[in-house]
Design an enzyme around this catalytic site. Structure first.
Site, PDB file in Angstrom:
ATOM      1  N   LYS A  57       0.840  -1.195   0.000  1.00 30.57           N
ATOM      2  CA  LYS A  57       0.000   0.000   0.000  1.00 30.57           C
ATOM      3  C   LYS A  57       0.882   1.256   0.000  1.00 30.57           C
ATOM      4  O   LYS A  57       2.099   1.169   0.160  1.00 30.57           O
ATOM      5  CB  LYS A  57      -0.945  -0.029   1.202  1.00 30.57           C
ATOM      6  CG  LYS A  57      -1.926  -1.224   1.172  1.00 30.57           C
ATOM      7  CD  LYS A  57      -3.005  -1.075   0.114  1.00 30.57           C
ATOM      8  CE  LYS A  57      -3.707  -2.350  -0.308  1.00 30.57           C
ATOM      9  NZ  LYS A  57      -4.416  -3.089   0.687  1.00 30.57           N
TER      10      LYS A  57
HETATM   11  C1  LIG Z   1      -5.428  -4.226   1.048  1.00 31.69           C
HETATM   12  C2  LIG Z   1      -6.915  -4.034   1.132  1.00 31.69           C
HETATM   13  C3  LIG Z   1      -7.654  -4.372   2.276  1.00 31.69           C
HETATM   14  C4  LIG Z   1      -7.060  -5.121   3.416  1.00 31.69           C
HETATM   15  O1  LIG Z   1      -5.989  -4.501   3.996  1.00 31.69           O
HETATM   16  P1  LIG Z   1      -5.121  -5.302   5.103  1.00 31.69           P
HETATM   17  O2  LIG Z   1      -4.374  -4.210   5.794  1.00 31.69           O
HETATM   18  O3  LIG Z   1      -4.230  -6.231   4.343  1.00 31.69           O
HETATM   19  O4  LIG Z   1      -6.068  -6.010   5.981  1.00 31.69           O
HETATM   20  C5  LIG Z   1      -8.988  -4.070   2.320  1.00 31.69           C
HETATM   21  N1  LIG Z   1      -9.599  -3.487   1.271  1.00 31.69           N
HETATM   22  C6  LIG Z   1      -8.947  -3.149   0.146  1.00 31.69           C
HETATM   23  C7  LIG Z   1      -9.688  -2.489  -0.965  1.00 31.69           C
HETATM   24  C8  LIG Z   1      -7.586  -3.436   0.028  1.00 31.69           C
HETATM   25  O5  LIG Z   1      -6.928  -3.163  -1.101  1.00 31.69           O
END
Ligand SMILES: *Cc1c(COP(=O)(O)O)cnc(C)c1O
Length: 390
Positions: free
Chosen positions: A190
């Site tokens: 991210k």
């Molecule tokens: C990455 C992601 C999540 C989950 O994030 P985590 O921190 O890995 O739990 C939820 N929603 C979307 C749209 C994502 O891209």
């Protein structure tokens, strides 16, 4: 910074870790405090400041956990319906199911690839309790329409802001908008990468209080409070059956430095996105939508849709990119195309024509702050060659 030679494989994503991140993590390791403590607390304070203050930030160990906590705190429970989109990662819908509630899936707006407010309105029933919009790729959803509709119908809005750091709508950052809570992800790929982690942000002190309680076993105060206070105490009380969702300081240390670099990292991603935009203007593809005036795209993803006139189809394109040493991805294989969700909720592609059409033609290209000029150039040259080949 990781060093790569120009002909090496260009990964779909690589984190941007400098000596500053390494030093901050080492500082945590040497401090003797590994779990939730001073770094997590500083991260919460600086995250709230970043969003302009006036919000509470609750650090958690994933966005999935944050979504679970936010939905629990707004009172979603068994028998409730929560409206979201199938054009997302499975975590969005999972968090709804954790609480015994039913996800109600609707289609996206084909222009923005975000949840379509008109579809949300059509899906409401007397059991609807909340809406979970997803700011796809880093472009903000139509929050004005969603908030207005939610208010009129007494629904909570919990934003899946996993892609939306930092994203703006009408000059305001996601996290400071009109909703019950926004949940950010610090997962490894991210825009603020800590390996694992997330942040629940809310302007409602009751939601913040409940989320803080539930993120650590329903204990009335956390370990750092108990053992580091001027008068340490072994006493604590259990007020609820909570979860184990607290963010360790080692991850918080990493997140803290990434947060302080947020604008620098965004500038670098935006520069890559702008080069792609210019280089692909004449190609048979749809480029990612631009934000409205006073909006800001976080550029988490550079997701394009191949036109039918392209020289190759999407699947072949990804194969050929891989053979040329470039990693790509697909966002998303929509939930209606996954066995569990389609079986359980009788979902078919025909029910989500826009999401399904995006899925069939889309591909996400490498986009991250540590890409070198020559890597960006290689992606551009390869994409042009593959799509224009006679
Ligand atoms: C990455 C992601 C999540 C989950 O994030 P985590 O921190 O890995 O739990 C939820 N929603 C979307 C749209 C994502 O891209």
């Amino acid at each position: 910074m990781s060093v790569q030679t120009d002909d090496a494989f260009i990964y779909f994503y690589r984190p941007d870790i400098t000596e500053a991140e390494i030093e901050e993590v080492v500082h945590s390791l040497r401090s003797g405090w590994l779990t939730t403590g001073p770094k997590a607390r500083t991260l919460e304070a600086e995250f709230a400041d970043f969003l302009g203050g006036d919000v509470e930030a609750v650090a958690v160990n994933s966005a999935t956990a944050g979504l679970h906590l936010a939905l629990e705190a707004v009172g979603v429970g068994a028998g409730d319906e929560v409206i979201t989109t199938t054009h997302t990662f499975t975590a969005t819908a999972e968090a709804i199911c954790y609480l015994g509630a039913t996800p109600v899936f609707v289609d996206i707006d084909p222009e923005t690839v975000c949840i379509d407010p008109a579809c949300v309105e059509a899906a409401i029933t007397p059991r609807t309790r909340a809406i979970v919009p997803v700011h796809f790729g880093g472009l903000g959803c139509d929050m004005e329409a969603l908030s207005r509709f939610a208010k009129r119908n007494g629904l909570a809005v919990v934003e899946d802001a996993a892609h939306a750091f930092p994203t703006k709508l009408d000059g305001r950052l996601v996290g400071a908008l009109d909703s019950e809570a926004s949940v950010f992800s610090f997962y490894a790929n991210k825009t603020l990468a800590a390996g694992e982690g997330g942040m629940l942000v809310t302007r409602n002190p009751e939601i913040a209080r409940r989320a803080r309680l539930m993120r650590l076993h329903g204990i009335d105060r956390d370990a750092f409070n108990r053992f580091s206070a001027t008068k340490p105490s072994w006493r604590y009380d259990i007020l609820a059956v909570g979860y184990k969702y607290n963010l360790p300081d080692v991850a918080a240390a990493l997140a803290l430095v990434q947060l302080r670099r947020a604008w620098e990292l965004l500038e670098k991603r935006r520069a890559v996105a702008e080069r792609y935009d210019r280089a692909f203007a004449d190609l048979p593809l749809v480029r990612p939508p631009q934000p409205e005036a006073n909006g800001l795209h976080s550029w988490h993803l550079y997701n394009v849709r191949l036109a039918t006139e392209a020289a190759v189809d999407r699947d072949r394109f990804i194969e050929l990119m891989s053979e040329a040493g470039i990693g790509c991805s697909v966002h998303y294989i929509p939930l209606h195309r996954h066995t569990y969700w389609s079986d359980k909720y009788s979902l078919t592609p025909e029910m989500f024509p826009h999401s399904d059409s995006v899925f069939r033609s889309c591909v996400s290209l490498p986009l991250y702050s540590s890409m070198t000029d020559s890597q960006v150039e290689r992606v551009i040259v390869t994409v042009r060659k593959l799509l224009l080949k006679a």
